[in-house]
Design a protein around this motif. Structure first.
Motif, short mmCIF file in Angstrom:
data_model
loop_
_atom_site.label_atom_id
_atom_site.label_comp_id
_atom_site.label_asym_id
_atom_site.label_seq_id
_atom_site.Cartn_x
_atom_site.Cartn_y
_atom_site.Cartn_z
N THR A 32 0.85 -1.19 0.00
CA THR A 32 0.00 0.00 0.00
C THR A 32 0.88 1.24 0.00
OG1 THR A 32 -1.73 -1.16 1.21
CG2 THR A 32 -1.83 1.25 1.22
N VAL A 33 0.64 2.10 -0.97
CA VAL A 33 1.39 3.34 -1.09
C VAL A 33 0.54 4.46 -0.50
CG1 VAL A 33 2.47 4.97 -2.69
CG2 VAL A 33 2.54 2.52 -3.18
N HIS A 34 1.16 5.30 0.32
CA HIS A 34 0.46 6.43 0.93
C HIS A 34 1.03 7.73 0.38
CE1 HIS A 34 -0.53 3.29 3.88
NE2 HIS A 34 -1.65 3.97 3.96
N ILE A 35 0.19 8.75 0.36
CA ILE A 35 0.61 10.06 -0.10
C ILE A 35 0.01 11.11 0.83
CG2 ILE A 35 -1.32 10.21 -1.73
CD1 ILE A 35 0.60 11.74 -3.64
N ALA A 36 0.79 12.13 1.12
CA ALA A 36 0.33 13.20 2.00
C ALA A 36 0.83 14.54 1.49
CB ALA A 36 0.83 12.98 3.42
N LYS A 37 -0.01 15.53 1.60
CA LYS A 37 0.43 16.89 1.35
C LYS A 37 1.26 17.32 2.55
CE LYS A 37 -1.78 20.88 -0.33
NZ LYS A 37 -2.99 21.61 -0.64
N ASP A 38 2.20 18.22 2.36
CA ASP A 38 3.09 18.63 3.43
C ASP A 38 2.31 18.99 4.70
OD1 ASP A 38 5.62 19.07 4.44
OD2 ASP A 38 5.61 21.19 3.90
N GLY A 39 2.57 18.24 5.75
CA GLY A 39 1.91 18.48 7.02
C GLY A 39 0.53 17.85 7.16
N GLY A 40 0.06 17.17 6.11
CA GLY A 40 -1.27 16.58 6.13
C GLY A 40 -1.26 15.12 6.52
N THR A 41 -2.46 14.57 6.61
CA THR A 41 -2.63 13.17 6.94
C THR A 41 -2.44 12.30 5.69
OG1 THR A 41 -4.23 13.78 8.63
CG2 THR A 41 -4.25 11.49 7.91
N PRO A 42 -1.65 11.25 5.77
CA PRO A 42 -1.45 10.38 4.61
C PRO A 42 -2.74 9.63 4.24
CG PRO A 42 0.22 9.97 6.28
CD PRO A 42 -0.82 10.85 6.91
N VAL A 43 -2.94 9.45 2.93
CA VAL A 43 -4.08 8.69 2.42
C VAL A 43 -3.55 7.62 1.48
CG1 VAL A 43 -5.70 10.63 2.63
CG2 VAL A 43 -4.50 10.25 0.46
N ALA A 44 -4.32 6.57 1.26
CA ALA A 44 -3.94 5.52 0.32
C ALA A 44 -3.94 6.09 -1.10
CB ALA A 44 -4.88 4.34 0.43
N ALA A 45 -2.82 5.97 -1.78
CA ALA A 45 -2.68 6.54 -3.12
C ALA A 45 -3.37 5.71 -4.20
CB ALA A 45 -1.20 6.68 -3.47
N GLY A 46 -3.85 4.53 -3.86
CA GLY A 46 -4.52 3.67 -4.83
C GLY A 46 -5.97 4.03 -5.07
N SER A 47 -6.45 5.11 -4.47
CA SER A 47 -7.84 5.55 -4.62
C SER A 47 -7.90 6.92 -5.29
CB SER A 47 -8.51 5.63 -3.24
OG SER A 47 -9.70 6.39 -3.29
N VAL A 48 -8.62 7.00 -6.40
CA VAL A 48 -8.77 8.27 -7.11
C VAL A 48 -9.44 9.29 -6.19
CG1 VAL A 48 -9.89 9.44 -9.04
CG2 VAL A 48 -8.88 7.19 -9.39
N LEU A 49 -10.45 8.87 -5.45
CA LEU A 49 -11.15 9.78 -4.55
C LEU A 49 -10.20 10.34 -3.49
CD1 LEU A 49 -13.78 11.11 -3.75
CD2 LEU A 49 -14.34 9.10 -2.41
N ASN A 50 -9.37 9.48 -2.91
CA ASN A 50 -8.39 9.95 -1.93
C ASN A 50 -7.46 10.99 -2.53
OD1 ASN A 50 -9.33 8.31 0.13
ND2 ASN A 50 -7.68 6.82 -0.05
N LEU A 51 -6.98 10.73 -3.73
CA LEU A 51 -6.06 11.66 -4.38
C LEU A 51 -6.73 13.00 -4.67
CD1 LEU A 51 -4.20 9.28 -6.86
CD2 LEU A 51 -3.34 10.24 -4.72
N MET A 52 -7.97 12.97 -5.10
CA MET A 52 -8.66 14.21 -5.44
C MET A 52 -9.00 15.02 -4.18
SD MET A 52 -10.89 12.92 -8.70
CE MET A 52 -11.67 14.49 -8.98
N THR A 53 -9.34 14.34 -3.09
CA THR A 53 -9.67 15.07 -1.86
C THR A 53 -8.41 15.54 -1.13
OG1 THR A 53 -9.84 13.03 -0.58
CG2 THR A 53 -11.87 13.90 -1.53
N LEU A 54 -7.26 15.06 -1.53
CA LEU A 54 -6.00 15.50 -0.96
C LEU A 54 -5.78 17.00 -1.22
CD1 LEU A 54 -3.49 14.27 0.50
CD2 LEU A 54 -2.50 13.94 -1.75
N GLY A 55 -6.26 17.46 -2.37
CA GLY A 55 -6.13 18.87 -2.70
C GLY A 55 -4.74 19.27 -3.12
N ALA A 56 -3.98 18.34 -3.68
CA ALA A 56 -2.61 18.63 -4.12
C ALA A 56 -2.65 19.26 -5.51
CB ALA A 56 -1.78 17.36 -4.13
N GLY A 57 -2.24 20.51 -5.59
CA GLY A 57 -2.24 21.23 -6.86
C GLY A 57 -0.86 21.28 -7.48
N HIS A 58 -0.82 21.86 -8.66
CA HIS A 58 0.44 22.03 -9.40
C HIS A 58 1.45 22.78 -8.52
CE1 HIS A 58 3.17 22.77 -12.72
NE2 HIS A 58 3.18 24.05 -12.37
N GLY A 59 2.63 22.21 -8.39
CA GLY A 59 3.69 22.85 -7.62
C GLY A 59 3.69 22.51 -6.15
N ASP A 60 2.65 21.82 -5.66
CA ASP A 60 2.63 21.40 -4.26
C ASP A 60 3.61 20.26 -4.04
OD1 ASP A 60 0.68 23.24 -3.61
OD2 ASP A 60 -0.96 21.79 -3.60
#
Length: 88
Positions: A32-60
């Motif tokens: 399981t791969v996790h991804i987190a925005k700087d200072g945020g809570t990690p989410v499972a990267a295998g879910s499109v919904l998780n990635l979209m709700t992460l709010g990671a924009g260009h340059g983040d």
């Protein structure tokens, strides 16, 4: 636990097509791969919904991590995609 910081390269961030491509690659990994925005809570990267709700924009900057056998390769695979402009 392997982890890697990477800057989101896609102009739309981790939304729409880039999110789908990253989620597909993450879900295909043996761990399981996790991804987190700087200072945020990690989410499972295998879910499109998780990635979209992460709010990671260009340059983040995001932190990608995984644990277990094959974790380093999984982190590298997902980080490579996040660091590539997938809008084209």
């Amino acid at each position: 636990m392997p982890e890697r910081r990477v800057t989101v390269a896609s102009k739309v961030g981790l939304h729409a097509r880039p999110a789908a491509l990253v989620a597909r690659a993450a879900a295909a990994q043996p761990v399981t791969v996790h991804i987190a925005k700087d200072g945020g809570t990690p989410v499972a990267a295998g879910s499109v919904l998780n990635l979209m709700t992460l709010g990671a924009g260009h340059g983040d900057e995001v932190l990608i991590s995984a644990e277990g056998d094959g974790a380093q390769a999984a982190v590298d695979t997902v980080a490579e995609l996040v660091g590539t402009d997938l809008d084209e």
